[in-house]
Design a protein around this motif. Structure first.
Motif, short mmCIF file in Angstrom:
data_model
loop_
_atom_site.label_atom_id
_atom_site.label_comp_id
_atom_site.label_asym_id
_atom_site.label_seq_id
_atom_site.Cartn_x
_atom_site.Cartn_y
_atom_site.Cartn_z
N GLU A 194 0.82 -1.21 0.00
CA GLU A 194 0.00 0.00 0.00
C GLU A 194 0.86 1.26 0.00
O GLU A 194 0.55 2.24 -0.67
N SER A 195 1.99 1.21 0.75
CA SER A 195 2.88 2.37 0.79
C SER A 195 3.70 2.51 -0.49
O SER A 195 4.24 3.58 -0.77
N TRP A 196 3.80 1.45 -1.26
CA TRP A 196 4.56 1.50 -2.51
C TRP A 196 3.80 2.21 -3.64
O TRP A 196 4.40 2.61 -4.63
N LYS A 197 2.47 2.32 -3.51
CA LYS A 197 1.67 2.88 -4.59
C LYS A 197 2.16 4.28 -4.96
O LYS A 197 2.27 5.16 -4.09
N GLY A 198 2.43 4.46 -6.22
CA GLY A 198 2.89 5.75 -6.70
C GLY A 198 4.34 6.07 -6.40
O GLY A 198 4.85 7.11 -6.81
N VAL A 199 5.03 5.17 -5.66
CA VAL A 199 6.43 5.41 -5.30
C VAL A 199 7.32 4.35 -5.93
O VAL A 199 8.15 4.64 -6.80
N HIS A 200 7.16 3.11 -5.45
CA HIS A 200 7.99 2.01 -5.96
C HIS A 200 7.26 1.16 -7.00
O HIS A 200 7.87 0.30 -7.61
N ILE A 201 5.95 1.38 -7.14
CA ILE A 201 5.18 0.61 -8.13
C ILE A 201 4.89 1.53 -9.30
O ILE A 201 4.01 2.40 -9.21
N PRO A 202 5.59 1.37 -10.41
CA PRO A 202 5.33 2.24 -11.56
C PRO A 202 4.11 1.76 -12.34
O PRO A 202 3.71 0.59 -12.26
N ALA A 203 3.52 2.67 -13.07
CA ALA A 203 2.41 2.31 -13.95
C ALA A 203 2.94 1.53 -15.15
O ALA A 203 4.05 1.74 -15.61
N ILE A 204 2.13 0.60 -15.61
CA ILE A 204 2.49 -0.19 -16.79
C ILE A 204 2.01 0.57 -18.03
O ILE A 204 0.81 0.83 -18.18
N LYS A 205 2.96 0.95 -18.89
CA LYS A 205 2.65 1.74 -20.06
C LYS A 205 3.16 1.05 -21.31
O LYS A 205 4.14 0.31 -21.26
N TYR A 206 2.46 1.32 -22.39
CA TYR A 206 2.95 0.95 -23.72
C TYR A 206 3.04 2.23 -24.53
O TYR A 206 2.02 2.81 -24.89
N GLN A 207 4.31 2.64 -24.74
CA GLN A 207 4.58 3.94 -25.34
C GLN A 207 3.93 5.01 -24.46
O GLN A 207 4.28 5.16 -23.32
N LYS A 208 2.95 5.77 -24.97
CA LYS A 208 2.30 6.80 -24.17
C LYS A 208 0.97 6.36 -23.59
O LYS A 208 0.30 7.13 -22.90
N LEU A 209 0.56 5.13 -23.86
CA LEU A 209 -0.71 4.62 -23.37
C LEU A 209 -0.50 3.94 -22.02
O LEU A 209 0.31 3.01 -21.91
N GLU A 210 -1.20 4.39 -21.00
CA GLU A 210 -1.12 3.80 -19.67
C GLU A 210 -2.11 2.65 -19.58
O GLU A 210 -3.33 2.84 -19.60
N LEU A 211 -1.58 1.44 -19.48
CA LEU A 211 -2.43 0.25 -19.43
C LEU A 211 -2.99 0.02 -18.03
O LEU A 211 -4.19 -0.19 -17.85
N ILE A 212 -2.11 0.05 -17.03
CA ILE A 212 -2.52 -0.15 -15.64
C ILE A 212 -1.84 0.93 -14.80
O ILE A 212 -0.60 1.06 -14.83
N GLY A 213 -2.64 1.70 -14.05
CA GLY A 213 -2.08 2.74 -13.20
C GLY A 213 -1.38 2.18 -11.99
O GLY A 213 -1.50 0.99 -11.65
#
Length: 570
Positions: A194-213
């Protein structure tokens, strides 16, 4: 030093602990395959043997020995049943000591007795079927019975029961402590994720499309961790119950059955894995040989393409397509060799799917195969290369790309035309750049038709002057004129001029035609069909007004008096 670093870093530490737990569980389950297989066999019903040849004697869910011969009217099955009843009666009578079970040799049989009870009689037929002496076989059966009954009595003794109770309590305490530790570990893991959200857990992206936040991915990890916690606790409870039941003689068989439910599939997987190891190593060798073979082939053809290595009759532009063909053949050969070693390759389903896919490819790739074959032929024909100005059928342009399937060219109008290789092979190909690459400039040619009233030397002079005034036309070799035909009303003149810029053909032709018009107008020669000249009597000339003298006036109609010779004669 590395351990201290992992401890300081909470992320690495928790991940390391989690991976260690998973690895330990997996390793323990796989390594227990052989033992689990034995447990699974024990948990099942006694081994069945084909009747009427063999009959097992079972006691306490174990097969002690086999009865193979009949005595009088008793077949082996009935003998085994009677022997089992006597063994059970003897085991329940604790007044008879185990050491009292002995073998006594008679004239025709050797009897196994326990006190005053005759448990079984060993005949000559039994000894012959077992391949041993009658007395030796009887003593062996007596020893087996002593050990089996002793083990059965010991398992039901008060000492064994108390030991089972102590072990069950100890196992319960260990299970509770382990459950508390695992729960705390996973709860702290939930908080950490929970503390990793937005810090150590990056969003999964394909090029400029964010697949999973980042937050969504964190929720997925938490749900995965909870599922893992449930699985770990369920497995722990499963093995805890199975082990506790094993500590008591009344539930020992039930414990073996419970363990067999999960261990038997694991044993099958483990056996399949170990039996597949030789095939796995064979596949690994095939992959390594193919990999480094491809590297070697690529190294050679790369050197050929750079002309570092040369072979007589083999051109540098053949290097890349030849490498592609050899790579395809090597990979295909490796797949064929590796196919028998793949898991499930011998199953009818795998073979059926392979045949089905092969039929689909055969039916659906006819044109594609034709294009591939045509692409290979075109490659080794050396009809053109990338950048050449060519004319394929009615399309003229520069080659942009050539593959095994298609050839793509760009026209002077910046139109990209894609032509299947089968169509290319079936059409005539004009390459305007190949002669220049070999040191010969391209000859541009155009023609005019001039009437017989114009002197041919002057026409030659005007055509050569137009060529000399055109940009992109070489002075050496010098342009020349050919008279290609003498028709009824006019002469065909063909101007030939050299250029080393085939990519500018359209511009050069346009400028050349402009200069021909200017030179002929300056020279007072009309580029006009004599048919039209004869019909336009008395009309204005077609030469541009800028090139006419200032006193020019259209000629009058030509009228001639015809003398009537017949009238004069009269």
């Amino acid at each position: 030093m590395l351990f201290n670093r992992l401890v300081r870093d909470k992320i690495s530490f928790h991940l390391a602990i989690l991976l260690a737990i998973i690895a330990a569980l997996t390793l323990s389950l796989l390594c227990s395959a052989s033992y689990a297989k034995k447990l699974a066999v024990k948990s099942e019903a006694p081994t069945q043997f084909p009747a009427p040849f063999l009959a097992p004697v079972n006691f306490d869910n174990k097969t002690l020995f086999l009865v193979q011969a009949r005595v009088l009217s008793f077949p082996p099955q009935e003998r085994a049943k009677l022997i089992e009843e006597r063994i059970k009666r003897l085991a329940d009578n604790h007044l008879i000591q185990v050491d009292k079970i002995t073998a006594f040799d008679g004239e025709t049989t050797s009897d196994v007795i326990g006190g005053d009870l005759i448990i079984m009689s060993v005949t000559e037929e039994d000894a012959k079927a077992a391949g041993k002496k009658r007395s030796e076989l009887a003593r062996e059966y007596a020893l087996i019975l002593r050990n089996a009954i002793r083990e059965q009595r010991q398992s039901y003794s008060m000492k064994a029961i108390l030991t089972g109770i102590v072990l069950a309590l100890l196992m319960t305490a260990l299970f509770v402590l382990a459950a508390i530790f695992v729960k705390k570990f996973f709860v702290s893991g939930y908080a950490l994720i929970e503390s990793w959200k937005g810090v150590h857990i990056p969003a999964i992206k394909y090029q400029k499309l964010e697949l999973i936040g980042s937050n969504k991915l964190g929720d997925i990890l938490i749900r995965t961790a909870r599922l893992m916690y449930f699985i770990v606790m369920l497995l722990g409870l499963y093995f805890y119950v199975a082990l506790v039941l094993r500590f008591f003689p009344w539930t020992k068989n039930l414990s073996l059955q419970i363990i067999g439910y999960i261990i038997t599939p694991l044993a099958m997987i483990s056996d399949a894995f170990y039996s597949y190891m030789p095939n796995f190593f064979a596949l690994a060798v095939i992959v390594l040989i193919t990999r480094y073979g491809l590297k070697l082939v690529k190294f050679v053809f790369t050197a050929v393409g750079k002309e570092t290595i040369s072979f007589p009759g083999f051109y540098a532009e053949w290097a890349e397509p030849t490498y592609a063909i050899i790579r395809f053949l090597l990979i295909s050969f490796a797949v064929v060799v590796a196919f028998p070693y793949m898991p499930g390759s011998n199953s009818p389903v795998f073979k059926g799917i392979s045949i089905f896919i092969g039929v689909l490819l055969s039916l659906g790739s006819t044109s594609a195969v034709a294009n591939v074959v045509a692409g290979v032929i075109i490659t080794y024909m050396r009809a053109f290369k990338i950048g050449d100005r060519v004319k394929i059928s009615e399309a003229t342009g520069d080659i942009l790309e050539k593959t095994l399937l298609i050839t793509r060219l760009r026209t002077i109008k910046n139109e990209d035309i894609t032509i299947p290789n089968s169509s290319v092979l079936g059409s005539h190909i004009i390459n305007y750049s190949s002669s220049f690459a070999s040191g010969l400039p391209l000859i541009l040619h155009t023609g005019v038709t001039i009437g017989y009233d114009a002197p041919w030397r002057k026409v030659h002079e005007l055509l050569l002057a137009a060529a000399g005034s055109t940009g992109g036309i070489l002075n050496s070799p010098a342009p020349f004129v050919l008279q290609t035909a003498l028709d009824d009303f006019y002469v065909h003149y063909e101007l030939n001029a050299y250029t080393n810029e085939p990519a500018k053909m359209a511009i050069i032709y346009s400028e050349l035609h402009q200069n021909i018009q200017d030179k002929f107008n300056e020279g007072g020669v009309e580029i006009m069909s004599p048919h039209y000249a004869s019909l336009r009597d008395g009309n204005r000339t077609t030469i541009a007004e800028d090139h006419l003298p200032g006193i020019y006036t259209p000629p009058p109609f030509m009228v001639q008096q015809v003398k009537d010779e017949i009238h004069e004669k009269i």
